[in-house]
Design an enzyme around this catalytic site. Structure first.
Site, short mmCIF file in Angstrom:
data_model
loop_
_atom_site.label_atom_id
_atom_site.label_comp_id
_atom_site.label_asym_id
_atom_site.label_seq_id
_atom_site.Cartn_x
_atom_site.Cartn_y
_atom_site.Cartn_z
N ARG A 1 -3.63 -10.09 5.18
CA ARG A 1 -4.23 -10.08 3.83
C ARG A 1 -3.14 -9.61 2.87
O ARG A 1 -2.70 -8.46 2.95
CB ARG A 1 -5.45 -9.15 3.81
CG ARG A 1 -6.15 -9.08 2.46
CD ARG A 1 -7.34 -8.13 2.51
NE ARG A 1 -8.03 -8.08 1.24
CZ ARG A 1 -7.72 -7.26 0.24
NH1 ARG A 1 -6.71 -6.40 0.36
NH2 ARG A 1 -8.41 -7.29 -0.90
N LYS B 1 0.82 -1.21 0.00
CA LYS B 1 0.00 0.00 0.00
C LYS B 1 0.85 1.27 0.00
O LYS B 1 2.05 1.25 0.28
CB LYS B 1 -0.96 0.00 1.19
CG LYS B 1 -2.13 -0.96 1.01
CD LYS B 1 -3.18 -0.81 2.10
CE LYS B 1 -4.42 -1.65 1.78
NZ LYS B 1 -5.45 -1.54 2.84
#
Length: 275
Positions: free
Chosen positions: A240, A206
């Protein structure tokens, strides 16, 4: 939890899967590298992503759900959706095991009643606004405390409806500045202690990593792996991830460290004390 995006526009290009053979290869890779859960998404949550009608979201999911049901029955299937009608479709027609809702029930008023009726585990994520507006909604007095308050309120609503199998996700990158994401990471033990619920962490590649390091999503695996170890140390129970193999190796190292029994006293202190 290995990520599979049946979308053309997810932020990390390598996570996009198009076509049945590519999907089969990705699922085989995820299984071989050691994932327990597949998180299947058909609607990108990145800012500026195209709007996908519910019927198209369902049709994007259908081939993957069928393949998972028929060829990978050992994998737990999580469906990443904020729409109650898509959640019902995935569970009732294809036996999906978990619903992963980035909005924590805020974008569909029927979601809580739906998952309570389906009685499937529900991942409750924190987000403000929508993917289009969330980055303008980062005004917190105390980001950790406000995320905790959100989870406390929303989990109470779900329990009142009879759903108790809940997982919390702090929503890294969703309505948080870069600095707030890191503040929230240090707050994770308090979330676990206060709520008593398993914690999922979704930070893989991210912008909180690649912007800080001056790289790209493609160049952020090292940073992701470092933060995955920190997340495990702070109480994360599900990672995740895009890169299952690297995450599984990190988990094995963490588990080995946890299995060690520290010495009863500091040997250096003991040596100095006696010399």
């Amino acid at each position: 939890m290995g990520i599979v995006n049946v979308t053309p526009d997810s932020f990390y290009a390598a996570s996009r899967v198009e076509g049945e053979e590519a999907l089969r290869q990705r699922l085989a890779q995820i299984r071989q590298e050691g994932a327990s859960i597949v998180d299947l998404g058909a609607y990108s949550s990145r800012s500026g992503a195209e709007v996908v009608p519910p019927e198209e979201e369902r049709e994007r999911l259908r081939p993957a759900l069928r393949l998972l049901r028929d060829e990978y029955p050992e994998l737990i299937v999580s469906v990443d959706t904020f729409r109650s009608e898509v959640a019902r479709f995935a569970v009732e027609e294809y036996g999906a095991h978990i619903i992963n809702d980035i909005s924590g029930g805020t974008l569909d008023a029927d979601m809580f009643a739906t998952v309570a009726g389906l009685q499937v585990p529900y991942i409750l994520m924190h987000m403000r606004g929508t993917p289009e507006t969330m980055q303008s909604l980062c005004d917190y007095e105390d980001v950790g405390l406000e995320v905790l308050d959100f989870f406390a309120q929303r989990s109470e609503e779900l329990r009142a409806l009879g759903l108790h199998d809940l997982i919390i996700d702090p929503g890294f990158g969703f309505a948080k500045t870069l600095e707030q994401n890191y503040q929230l990471m240090t707050y994770m033990p308090r979330l676990v202690e206060a709520l008593g619920l398993p914690l999922l962490v979704g930070i893989s590649r991210k912008s909180m990593i690649y912007r800080l390091l001056g790289t790209t999503p493609e160049g952020s695996l090292t940073g992701t792996t470092a933060l995955h170890m920190y997340a495990l140390m702070q109480g994360a129970r599900i990672l995740r991830v895009h890169d299952v193999g690297a995450a599984v190796e990190t988990l094995r190292l963490y588990q080995m460290l946890q299995a060690q029994t520290p010495p009863a006293e500091n040997p250096i202190w003991h040596y100095r004390h006696n010399h």
